[in-house]
Design a protein around this motif. Sequence first.
Motif, mmCIF file in Angstrom:
data_model
loop_
_atom_site.group_PDB
_atom_site.id
_atom_site.type_symbol
_atom_site.label_atom_id
_atom_site.label_comp_id
_atom_site.label_asym_id
_atom_site.label_seq_id
_atom_site.Cartn_x
_atom_site.Cartn_y
_atom_site.Cartn_z
ATOM 1 N N LEU A 15 0.810 -1.218 0.000
ATOM 2 C CA LEU A 15 0.000 0.000 0.000
ATOM 3 C C LEU A 15 0.840 1.263 0.000
ATOM 4 N N SER A 16 1.988 1.230 0.631
ATOM 5 C CA SER A 16 2.790 2.441 0.782
ATOM 6 C C SER A 16 3.828 2.626 -0.313
ATOM 7 N N HIS A 17 4.255 1.533 -0.938
ATOM 8 C CA HIS A 17 5.389 1.613 -1.854
ATOM 9 C C HIS A 17 5.007 1.540 -3.325
ATOM 10 N N GLN B 42 -5.228 2.683 5.900
ATOM 11 C CA GLN B 42 -5.663 3.858 5.159
ATOM 12 C C GLN B 42 -6.002 5.022 6.097
ATOM 13 N N LEU B 43 -6.579 4.714 7.249
ATOM 14 C CA LEU B 43 -6.902 5.762 8.213
ATOM 15 C C LEU B 43 -5.643 6.469 8.704
ATOM 16 N N HIS B 44 -4.545 5.728 8.800
ATOM 17 C CA HIS B 44 -3.284 6.316 9.231
ATOM 18 C C HIS B 44 -2.537 6.977 8.076
ATOM 19 N N GLU C 55 -5.124 6.870 0.828
ATOM 20 C CA GLU C 55 -4.065 5.999 0.323
ATOM 21 C C GLU C 55 -3.419 6.587 -0.926
ATOM 22 N N TYR C 56 -4.230 7.036 -1.872
ATOM 23 C CA TYR C 56 -3.718 7.549 -3.142
ATOM 24 C C TYR C 56 -2.830 8.767 -2.932
ATOM 25 N N PHE D 140 11.092 5.596 1.215
ATOM 26 C CA PHE D 140 10.936 5.857 2.642
ATOM 27 C C PHE D 140 9.490 5.689 3.117
ATOM 28 N N ASN D 141 8.552 5.407 2.188
ATOM 29 C CA ASN D 141 7.138 5.359 2.547
ATOM 30 C C ASN D 141 6.800 4.240 3.523
ATOM 31 N N PHE D 142 7.446 3.089 3.380
ATOM 32 C CA PHE D 142 7.165 1.968 4.269
ATOM 33 C C PHE D 142 7.467 2.347 5.715
#
Length: 302
Positions: free
Chosen positions: A87-89, A118-120, A261-262, A274-276
């Motif tokens: 989701l993050s990468h 997604q909430l975070h 998320e997007y 660095f997103n993870f």
Amino acid sequence: MSDSISSLREFYEQFGTNQDCYAYLYEMKWINGFVCSKCGGQKEIKAFHAYSKRCGTCLYEESATANTVFHKLKFPVRKAFEIIFWLSHMKKGISTLMLSQEINLRYHTCLRFRRKVQLHMQSTKMHPLKGDVHVDETAIGGADVLAQGRSKGNKKLAAIAIEIDEEGKMKRAYAQRLTDYSTRSLQPLFIGHIDAQANVITDEWTAYKPLKKYYPNLQQRKSNNGLNFKEIHIHIFNLKAWIRGTHHHLNERYIQHYFNEYYFRFNRRWSTIFNFERILKRLLRPIVIKYSDLLKICALNV
């Protein structure tokens, strides 16, 4: 602890087992030193369990997953890490169905954990858009004869704001779910994501006029079939293409989750490695509001 993960291969090399994941959470949770969540004490003594710390003042023992979304998971923590990585990468994200197939986990289990993540991923609203900001509304969904002009029909409504640099290139952006095209519905996007001194540019829709009270530099221009708002129309096209190509259909109640998320990925597209770690830091923050309450807040668009 690695500073970045640039590929799926690196992810599997670093997190080969559940123990690797717990060790990572243990180090990251107390990277700035131990503070007891029960009494605030900073003295620690030997804990009875692995990946835990014990307070030397009140003797309370806290695990690396306590007070986080990882607490009492019903599936292996390594699979949770995999969901977060995807989701993050990944630039275009991944559908929940494909995610469940990739990591061999039940669809609804993946979906529930995805929504927590997604909430975070939602904006902290600490860095509003500045300079030239273009705003427009759009309707998301397939062909609908009832959705003509600004008539909603069965489509899902959203307002988009993008920051444009001096060269006319898109920088950061945000989207807000709408219930209608009224000033009241548009206002949360402005207040939550746009600096009051920004040069906001919109089309001539009347609902924007009352917002000039709070945004003195707001200008309204003729759309000219979108030619005067080329950048934001390209951005809206890409957003819709992502929804159609990756998810095909989104439940209106949870569409803001997918916007979170997007735009988490979009606004960090130049530093995805660095997103993870960024999202993991957010997920380790203490949960003050119940998850069910957060769902209601997001669903009500407050």
